[in-house]
Every structure is written in structure tokens, then in C-alpha cells.
Design an enzyme around this catalytic site. Structure first.
Site, mmCIF file in Angstrom:
data_model
loop_
_atom_site.group_PDB
_atom_site.id
_atom_site.type_symbol
_atom_site.label_atom_id
_atom_site.label_comp_id
_atom_site.label_asym_id
_atom_site.label_seq_id
_atom_site.Cartn_x
_atom_site.Cartn_y
_atom_site.Cartn_z
ATOM 1 N N HIS A 132 0.840 -1.215 0.000
ATOM 2 C CA HIS A 132 0.000 0.000 0.000
ATOM 3 C C HIS A 132 0.871 1.259 0.000
ATOM 4 C CE1 HIS A 132 -3.225 -2.793 1.290
ATOM 5 N NE2 HIS A 132 -2.265 -3.287 2.053
ATOM 6 N N SER A 145 13.984 22.377 -14.708
ATOM 7 C CA SER A 145 12.791 23.188 -14.932
ATOM 8 C C SER A 145 13.212 24.548 -15.488
ATOM 9 C CB SER A 145 12.058 23.380 -13.601
ATOM 10 O OG SER A 145 11.231 24.528 -13.653
ATOM 11 N N LYS A 153 15.235 22.177 -9.608
ATOM 12 C CA LYS A 153 14.586 20.917 -9.979
ATOM 13 C C LYS A 153 15.478 19.942 -10.712
ATOM 14 C CE LYS A 153 10.406 20.406 -10.334
ATOM 15 N NZ LYS A 153 9.555 19.488 -9.567
ATOM 16 N N GLU A 184 9.278 9.045 -16.460
ATOM 17 C CA GLU A 184 7.877 9.441 -16.668
ATOM 18 C C GLU A 184 7.447 9.115 -18.098
ATOM 19 O OE1 GLU A 184 7.578 13.565 -15.464
ATOM 20 O OE2 GLU A 184 8.618 13.089 -13.604
#
Ligand code: ARG
Length: 465
Positions: free
Chosen positions: A156, A277, A283, A290
Site C-alpha cells: 500500500h 525546470s 529541480k 515518466e
């Protein structure tokens, strides 16, 4: 040029010409088309449909086309045709003259295209297997670097029990091992020659189809012409295997995205696979992972699209089937690309075993081990569970990890508390080491599995070379 002009008087709407062409896609099947034609010409020669001289002329014409295509990898860019089969016949006509008019005797583009796509599927599955082998090597490289480091295992996505880092990597090895097997399996079924099935009913010419299959490297010849020209189940299978492999890869991607978040801090992506970024200077984003996650969705779409394409299609060939190539090529290309990128990401990943270990302490990951120890001393499991649960709550309320807990405090909740229980509480390694049964995360098991995986990867790599 058209292969079917005779019965028509009117010209096609140019928009429809463009709408219906597949050359822009199937031109990548050119080498399969040339080879299939070569073998078919020889078969027609053996069947005495072509004279020895015609066979010679056609074969030399096909070779010449092959050479010019090889010389110029961008040959298709300045060409246009209804499809690659039409293009080859037209081209052959220019080189070999009248003999080219006999090329498609007893043959149809329906059995030809099914043959070429099956051949492509066989080759593609091998290339995908190589992609898996590369990824395996990266997984094994990482698994061997800190095989006995511990990190939190999750259920979980909540901290559950400590596991060995080697065990973590090898879990993915197992998934990709099954994908590898699925590729081999799907290649075995694709390995069946449709050529010689004609448009749908078979061929009236005395073609030895078994010999033709052998000449084209197929294990068998199809047994039913209707099925051979109209089914694309092999394409569905391959697209599905690509999708499933990317589903596995997307789970690995998701893990690594999470683990590279500073809140976890278990891994850091190499700069080679990360991006920044335009607005936030601090970043470091895991875009490579992704995109792998995203491309899995795209490939699932292609597999679903292929199934939808076949659903309710009447026997035998229908032009709908032309859309199969778009879906299959894309699924295969995408999967290959994802495997290559994932292999690089994993190989260059920096890991932080110290962060992993401290995360096991913060999450009370040894709680089950404490309960198990109480059970060993005779407590019923439910009671042990209750006591340890209370201890965890006590710590949570005081924001105090198990290691800062005083013995007296602990004993107030767990009367049997002693040095042994304390050391069990503080040793995620010991927790892992107890999972000694087959398939567990104990070092001996992980080492055994690592050796097995290494051996398998080495054997299959040798076979692939
Ligand atoms: N380009 C077609 C395909 O890819 C093959 C041609 C079959 N066309 C036909 N009208 N029978 O499926």
C-alpha cells in the site's frame, strides 16, 4: 502504377489515393518483400510456371533493387506507390521487362503481406529480447553492487518490512524473464508461412509450400488459406507482450520516480537521464522514467487497437487489416526504445544505501519481527501483535524512533522486553535474514537467485550473439 487497373475506367479521387496508400508505412518491409519475391520466383521456376531464363532475369532484377535500396537508406522518401508490393513490381518491370508481368502468378498481396508481417514479427521479437537482455544486465549490475543493503519494502506504499536491495532488483528480473519467454513463445506461433495461400482460397499452381517455407526460414506452412491471409493474432500477441513488458517497466519507473524524490532519497538519476525546470532552478526531474510510464499507455492502446481491428471482421482478407502495421510497428518501436532508455537509467543510477537503511528505522519495519519473537517465546500471535502495536503507537505519539526508546518504557508495554527484543527491533538486516525459505529476502536466497539470474543472462546473451 496499379496492380488492378483493368476493370476500372474512372480515376481515383487523389484524396482517396492518399487515404489508402500504405507505402509510407510498409516501405520498411522492403527487404522482406524482396526476399519473399525471390523465394516465390524460385518456386514458380520449380513449378515450371517461369522459364529458367525468366527466373534469372527476375532474380537479378530483385537483387539490383535490393542493392539500390541498401545503398540509399532514404530511398523511400522520394518514392510513392500504393504499397511496397506495388512499388517492387513496378520497379522490377523497369529492370526485368516482360518477365516482371509474371511475378504475381498465383499470388496475392494478401498472402504476401501476411508473410512479411509474420517475418517482421519474428525479427522484432528477437530484437525485443535483446532489449530485455540489456536491461537485465543493468539490473544485475545494480543487484550486485549492494546486494545485502536493506531498504523498506512497501505494501500500500506504506512501510512494511525490510528487504534486501538485491531482492528488489531481482523482482524485476523475474518479470522481464517471463516477458522474454512470452516473446519466444509468440515467435513460435508467428513462425508459419502464409505465402502460397493466394488471395484467400489457395493456389492452383504446383507450388511446394513446405519448400518455400524452408527457403524463407519459416518453421511451417499454414494449413488453411483463409486463416492464413486474414488472421493477425500473432500481431495482437506481440503487441500485447510489448504492452505487458512496458507495464512491468512502468512499475519500475514509478518506483524509481518515488525513490528519487528527496523525501525518499534512495536513488539519484544520472544527469544523462534527468531534466530541469525552466522556472525552478533547483529541480531535477525524472522525465526519462515518466516517459516510459507514459509510453506504456500508448502501447496498451496499440494492442487494444489491434484487437478492435479484428473484432467482427468477416473472413477472409479485408482492407481494414492494413491498419495492423501502424499499430504493430509502433508498439514494437516504442517498447524497444523504452528498454534501451531504461537500461541506461538503471545502469547509471546512484544509490544511497545509508538513506535506505535509515528509512527502515523510521517506519518501524521490524515490528513484525518483534511479534514473531514473542510468539517464539510462547505468546499467541494476536496478543503479540497487540503489544507491539501499542509500542508503535507509544513511539508515534512521542515522535520517537524505536532506537531512542528506553528499556523501562518498552517494558511497560511489552513485559517480556529485553536485550534480544531490542536488538531485533534495531536490526533490519536480521529481519531480512530470517526470511530464509525459498523466494524470501534472506541473503542466502538472494545470492542464490542472483547467481541463477546471472547464469541465465549469460547463456541467453551467448545464444543471441
Ligand atoms: N497494402 C495492403 C495491406 O497492407 C495489402 C494489399 C492488399 N490489398 C488488397 N486490396 N487486397 O494490407
Amino acid at each position: 502504377m496499379k496492380l488492378w487497373g483493368g476493370r476500372f475506367r474512372g480515376a481515383r479521387d487523389p484524396r482517396f489515393e492518399k487515404f489508402s496508400e500504405s507505402f509510407s508505412l510498409d516501405s520498411r518491409l522492403i527487404h522482406y518483400d524482396l526476399e519473399a519475391n525471390r523465394a516465390y520466383v524460385e518456386a514458380l521456376g520449380r513449378a515450371k510456371v517461369l522459364t529458367a531464363r525468366e527466373v534469372r532475369e527476375l532474380l537479378s532484377g530483385l537483387r539490383a533493387i535490393g542493392r539500390s535500396v541498401k545503398r540509399n537508406p532514404r530511398w523511400a522518401e522520394r518514392e510513392a506507390s500504393e504499397d511496397v508490393h506495388t512499388w517492387v513490381e513496378e520497379r522490377l518491370g523497369r529492370i526485368a521487362g516482360a518477365a516482371a508481368r509474371k511475378l504475381r502468378t498465383g499470388r496475392s498481396r494478401n498472402d504476401l503481406v501476411a508473410t512479411e508481417l509474420r517475418w517482421y514479427a519474428k525479427d522484432a521479437s528477437r530484437l525485443l529480447e535483446r532489449g530485455i537482455l540489456d536491461l537485465w544486465n543493468s539490473l544485475l549490475h545494480q543487484a550486485a553492487r549492494h546486494p545485502h543493503a536493506v531498504l523498506p519494502g512497501y505494501t500500500h506504499l506504506q512501510p512494511a518490512q525490510p528487504i534486501l536491495l538485491g531482492h528488489y532488483w531481482l523482482a524485476y528480473f523475474e518479470m522481464f524473464e517471463r516477458d522474454y519467454q512470452r516473446l519466444e513463445d509468440c515467435r513460435r506461433r508467428a513462425d508459419e508461412l502464409p505465402l502460397g495461400s493466394g488471395a484467400l482460397a489457395g493456389t492452383p499452381y504446383p507450388i511446394d509450400r513446405l519448400k518455400l517455407a524452408g527457403a524463407l526460414g519459416f518453421a511451417r506452412a499454414s494449413r488453411n488459406s483463409l486463416d492464413a491471409v486474414s488472421d493477425r493474432d500473432f500481431a495482437c500477441e506481440l503487441a500485447f507482450v510489448c504492452s505487458l513488458a512496458l507495464v512491468h517497466l512502468s512499475r519500475l519507473a514509478e518506483d524509481l520516480i518515488l525513490y528519487s524524490n528527496p523525501a525518499f532519497g534512495f536513488v539519484e538519476l544520472a544527469d544523462a537521464y534527468a531534466t530541469g525546470s525552466s522556472l525552478m532552478p533547483q529541480k531535477k526531474n525524472a522525465d526519462a522514467l515518466e516517459l516510459i510510464r507514459g509510453k506504456a499507455a500508448r502501447t496498451i492502446g496499440k494492442a487494444a487497437g489491434l484487437l478492435a481491428l479484428l473484432k467482427g471482421l468477416p473472413l477472409a482478407y479485408n482492407r481494414d487489416l492494413q491498419e495492423d502495421k501502424h499499430a504493430l510497428f509502433d508498439a514494437v518501436d516504442t517498447a524497444r526504445e523504452c528498454f534501451a532508455i531504461a537500461a541506461g537509467v538503471v545502469r547509471t543510477l546512484r544509490m544511497d544505501p545509508a538513506r535506505m537503511k535509515s528509512a527502515t528505522a523510521a517506519g518501524f519495519l521490524t515490528a513484525t519481527d518483534l511479534a514473531d519473537e514473542l510468539v517464539r517465546r510462547g505468546a499467541p500471535f494476536a496478543e503479540a501483535h497487540e503489544q507491539v502495536g501499542k509500542l508503535v503507537r507509544y513511539c508515534l505519539e512521542r515522535n520517537c524512533p524505536l532506537e531512542s526508546l528506553g528499556d523501562a518504557e518498552a517494558r511497560a508495554i511489552i513485559p517480556a522486553w529485553d536485550k534480544t527484543l531490542r536488538s531485533i527491533a534495531l536490526s533490519p538486516e536480521r529481519s531480512a535474514a530470517r526470511k530464509r525459505a525459498l523466494g524470501g529476502t534472506a541473503p542466502a536466497q538472494v545470492s542464490k537467485q542472483l547467481a541463477r539470474c546471472r547464469k541465465l543472462a549469460a547463456t541467453l546473451s551467448r545464444q543471441a550473439d
